[in-house]
Motif scaffolding. Sequence first.
Motif, PDB file in Angstrom:
ATOM      1  N   GLU A  95       7.444  -1.019   4.267  1.00 43.53           N
ATOM      2  CA  GLU A  95       6.246  -1.158   3.449  1.00 43.53           C
ATOM      3  C   GLU A  95       5.109  -1.672   4.328  1.00 43.53           C
ATOM      4  OE1 GLU A  95       8.010  -2.237  -0.989  1.00 43.53           O
ATOM      5  OE2 GLU A  95       7.433  -3.868   0.371  1.00 43.53           O
ATOM      6  N   GLU A 149      14.034   0.184   4.476  1.00 46.07           N
ATOM      7  CA  GLU A 149      12.787   0.759   4.012  1.00 46.07           C
ATOM      8  C   GLU A 149      11.618   0.031   4.662  1.00 46.07           C
ATOM      9  OE1 GLU A 149      12.677   0.327  -0.207  1.00 46.07           O
ATOM     10  OE2 GLU A 149      12.486  -1.852  -0.149  1.00 46.07           O
ATOM     11  N   ASN A 188      -3.010  -6.860   8.710  1.00 45.91           N
ATOM     12  CA  ASN A 188      -2.032  -5.945   8.110  1.00 45.91           C
ATOM     13  C   ASN A 188      -0.655  -6.216   8.689  1.00 45.91           C
ATOM     14  OD1 ASN A 188      -4.069  -4.246   6.708  1.00 45.91           O
ATOM     15  ND2 ASN A 188      -4.644  -3.679   8.787  1.00 45.91           N
ATOM     16  N   THR A 219       0.788  -1.235   0.000  1.00 46.20           N
ATOM     17  CA  THR A 219       0.000   0.000   0.000  1.00 46.20           C
ATOM     18  C   THR A 219       0.819   1.284   0.000  1.00 46.20           C
ATOM     19  OG1 THR A 219      -0.152   0.170   2.428  1.00 46.20           O
ATOM     20  CG2 THR A 219      -1.762  -1.258   1.315  1.00 46.20           C
ATOM     21  N   ASN A 220       2.161   1.187   0.018  1.00 47.35           N
ATOM     22  CA  ASN A 220       2.962   2.412   0.036  1.00 47.35           C
ATOM     23  C   ASN A 220       4.303   2.168  -0.634  1.00 47.35           C
ATOM     24  OD1 ASN A 220       3.875   0.827   2.455  1.00 47.35           O
ATOM     25  ND2 ASN A 220       5.293   2.556   2.629  1.00 47.35           N
ATOM     26  N   GLY A 221       5.019   3.264  -0.920  1.00 46.49           N
ATOM     27  CA  GLY A 221       6.357   3.148  -1.490  1.00 46.49           C
ATOM     28  C   GLY A 221       6.363   2.903  -2.980  1.00 46.49           C
ATOM     29  N   THR A 241       3.992   0.272  -4.607  1.00 44.85           N
ATOM     30  CA  THR A 241       2.559   0.376  -4.323  1.00 44.85           C
ATOM     31  C   THR A 241       1.735  -0.262  -5.433  1.00 44.85           C
ATOM     32  OG1 THR A 241       2.829   2.426  -3.063  1.00 44.85           O
ATOM     33  CG2 THR A 241       0.644   1.983  -3.964  1.00 44.85           C
ATOM     34  N   SER A 262      -5.251   0.840  11.381  1.00 47.17           N
ATOM     35  CA  SER A 262      -4.227   1.781  10.936  1.00 47.17           C
ATOM     36  C   SER A 262      -3.811   2.754  12.024  1.00 47.17           C
ATOM     37  CB  SER A 262      -4.727   2.554   9.701  1.00 47.17           C
ATOM     38  OG  SER A 262      -4.971   1.676   8.622  1.00 47.17           O
TER      39      SER A 262
END
Length: 257
Positions: free
Chosen positions: A236, A234, A136, A66-68, A71, A197
């Motif tokens: 994610e 990193e 998640n 969902t990010n980076g 994605t 979240s």
Amino acid sequence: MKKLIFSLLLLPLLTIGQNSTEYGVFENDLLIPNPTQISQFEKGITAHNKKYHSEAPHGVRVYWITNGPRTGSYVWVMGPFPWSSMDNGPAQKEGHDADWRNNVSPYLMPGSGFESSYWKFNADLSRFPRDFTIKNMAVDTWDIKRGKYKEAMALVKKVHDVYTAKSPDDTFGIYTNEFPSTKEGRDLAVISFFDKSAWLGEDHSIAKKYDEMNGAGSWDQFLKNWMNVTNGGETEIWMYRPDLSGISGDVKVSERQ
């Protein structure tokens, strides 16, 4: 820096039997579908996983990033399995490879599916205090400097001990790349599992807890030591996709012990 190490991959845990001398490995494959054919891709990979990857040790879970920079990509995670099981793995099942070629590959972008990695689960550094269901994951990968592996893992152990003493309910897994590459820079993965979240915005107070256990200023020294043994990393966020997976997200502590 509040979630530098343990507030974060992999992945999803079952276990290899206690009587086995082997350890559990996960296969991670990055899949990038053609953006105009996502529905066809999801239909194909769902049917493939339900047919060929619905049982241990080669059960599969699918995650969506969902990010980076990755994605929108999917991560196909198989395992855990012992290396010996691959001699009679799913690829040997009748129709397995043909099904992938015909019903999954046509809907992937050129070159997708060729980024595979294998990760060893480190039970002694991980914490799974209770049964839970994966929803998640925060996946933090680190590039360990050449010749600094032992020092890095010793630091990981220090933070593990702090969480064990100060945050015993936190759930995380530690994984190391079976075939690390200096070019790729993905040597260590730290995965935290969370449901909502809001967890991402919480202050988990690792600095305070670390100082309480190791002395004032010890967290600052830890950060300096960590930067000396790594080249960076990193993070994610992976969202579990039960609809695309061959097995559920249920993780039983009794099974993995």
